[in-house]
Scaffold this active site. Structure first.
Site, PDB file in Angstrom:
ATOM      1  N   ASN A 111      11.353  -9.302  31.242  1.00 36.48           N
ATOM      2  CA  ASN A 111      12.124  -8.556  32.238  1.00 36.48           C
ATOM      3  C   ASN A 111      12.383  -7.161  31.683  1.00 36.48           C
ATOM      4  OD1 ASN A 111      13.880  -8.011  34.498  1.00 36.48           O
ATOM      5  ND2 ASN A 111      15.633  -8.344  33.143  1.00 36.48           N
ATOM      6  N   HIS A 113      15.155  -4.092  31.817  1.00 34.33           N
ATOM      7  CA  HIS A 113      16.547  -3.835  32.192  1.00 34.33           C
ATOM      8  C   HIS A 113      16.877  -2.374  31.879  1.00 34.33           C
ATOM      9  CE1 HIS A 113      20.658  -4.976  33.137  1.00 34.33           C
ATOM     10  NE2 HIS A 113      21.027  -4.224  32.128  1.00 34.33           N
TER      11      HIS A 113
HETATM   12  C1  GAR Z   1      14.477  -0.593  37.456  1.00 39.27           C
HETATM   13  O1  GAR Z   1      15.309   0.423  36.975  1.00 39.27           O
HETATM   14  C2  GAR Z   1      14.736  -1.882  36.709  1.00 39.27           C
HETATM   15  O2  GAR Z   1      15.007  -1.702  35.342  1.00 39.27           O
HETATM   16  C3  GAR Z   1      15.954  -2.391  37.430  1.00 39.27           C
HETATM   17  O3  GAR Z   1      15.698  -2.132  38.792  1.00 39.27           O
HETATM   18  C4  GAR Z   1      14.863  -0.964  38.894  1.00 39.27           C
HETATM   19  C5  GAR Z   1      13.648  -1.324  39.726  1.00 39.27           C
HETATM   20  O4  GAR Z   1      12.912  -0.188  40.045  1.00 39.27           O
HETATM   21  N1  GAR Z   1      16.163  -3.790  37.173  1.00 39.27           N
HETATM   22  C6  GAR Z   1      17.365  -4.334  37.042  1.00 39.27           C
HETATM   23  O5  GAR Z   1      18.392  -3.721  37.186  1.00 39.27           O
HETATM   24  C7  GAR Z   1      17.352  -5.812  36.696  1.00 39.27           C
HETATM   25  N2  GAR Z   1      18.608  -6.227  36.187  1.00 39.27           N
HETATM   26  P1  GAR Z   1      11.407  -0.293  40.561  1.00 39.27           P
HETATM   27  O6  GAR Z   1      11.386  -1.270  41.751  1.00 39.27           O
HETATM   28  O7  GAR Z   1      11.080   1.094  41.015  1.00 39.27           O
HETATM   29  O8  GAR Z   1      10.546  -0.752  39.441  1.00 39.27           O
END
Ligand code: GAR
Length: 200
Positions: A111, A113
């Site tokens: 994952n 984060h």
């Molecule tokens: C990213 O910043 C990822 O790290 C975060 O959501 C965003 C997705 O962006 N994930 C979390 O917060 C998980 N806990 P994306 O759809 O443009 O890749």
């Protein structure tokens, strides 16, 4: 020599910019792997559209389609088997992954984060909420973390982490954009590291 290309499923819920970064990095760096599936809890989102445009199979699956959580988890596992998935990459997947899937992919699920875990992880810590909490805490730096997924939210072993500076006039949005840019390089690097670990 192992010539089998590692088969990846990417789980997404949103714009899918990390998914796109992974897709391009795999091509540009000639990594011995391919993304064979995009799984989402949303029928349409940036990630699903990108997958469809690039000939990657898509699966739209949510708990609501099943009358029990166990059936949902079994169906998910069925999809992984059907597509012969070797590793799962969570890229902005905003749902808890069923424990049965985690158990089926030991050391084979990552994952990303948007913070320096173990800080600013866990329940409620996703997307913009993470960056708001980081600024409210008065941190001077933040970053992004790629970690193995276990049954506890954001608690699996860290594979790779990179820091990002916080600027005096940052808002959650400007910080999110800077961290996201870092993620786009970090996730492919972490994937490469995992592939090397698996092949050594
Ligand atoms: C990213 O910043 C990822 O790290 C975060 O959501 C965003 C997705 O962006 N994930 C979390 O917060 C998980 N806990 P994306 O759809 O443009 O890749």
């Amino acid at each position: 020599m192992n010539t089998h290309k590692t088969r990846i499923a990417v789980f997404c819920s949103g714009s899918g910019s990390n998914f796109k970064a992974l897709f391009h990095a795999i091509r540009n760096k000639h990594l011995p792997t391919e993304i064979v599936l995009c799984l989402s809890n949303r029928a349409q989102c940036g990630a699903m559209e990108f997958a469809q445009q690039n000939g990657i199979a898509t699966v739209h699956i949510t708990e609501k389609q099943f009358d029990s959580f166990d059936k949902f988890a079994s169906a998910m596992i069925g999809r992984m088997k059907e597509h012969q998935v070797d590793i799962i990459l969570l890229a902005g997947y905003m749902r808890k992954v069923p424990d049965a899937i985690v158990a089926a992919f030991p050391e084979r699920m990552l994952n990303i984060h948007p913070a320096l875990l173990p800080k600013f992880g866990g329940d409620g810590m996703y997307g913009i909420h993470v960056h708001t909490a980081v600024l409210e805490a008065g941190e001077t730096e933040t970053g992004a973390t790629v970690h193995f997924v276990n049954e506890e939210y954001d608690k699996g072993a860290i594979l790779l982490q990179r820091t990002v500076p916080i600027l005096p006039d940052d808002t959650p949005e400007t910080l999110a954009a800077r961290v996201l840019e870092c993620e786009h390089a970090l996730y492919p690097d972490a994937l490469e590291k995992l592939l090397t670990l698996q092949r050594s």
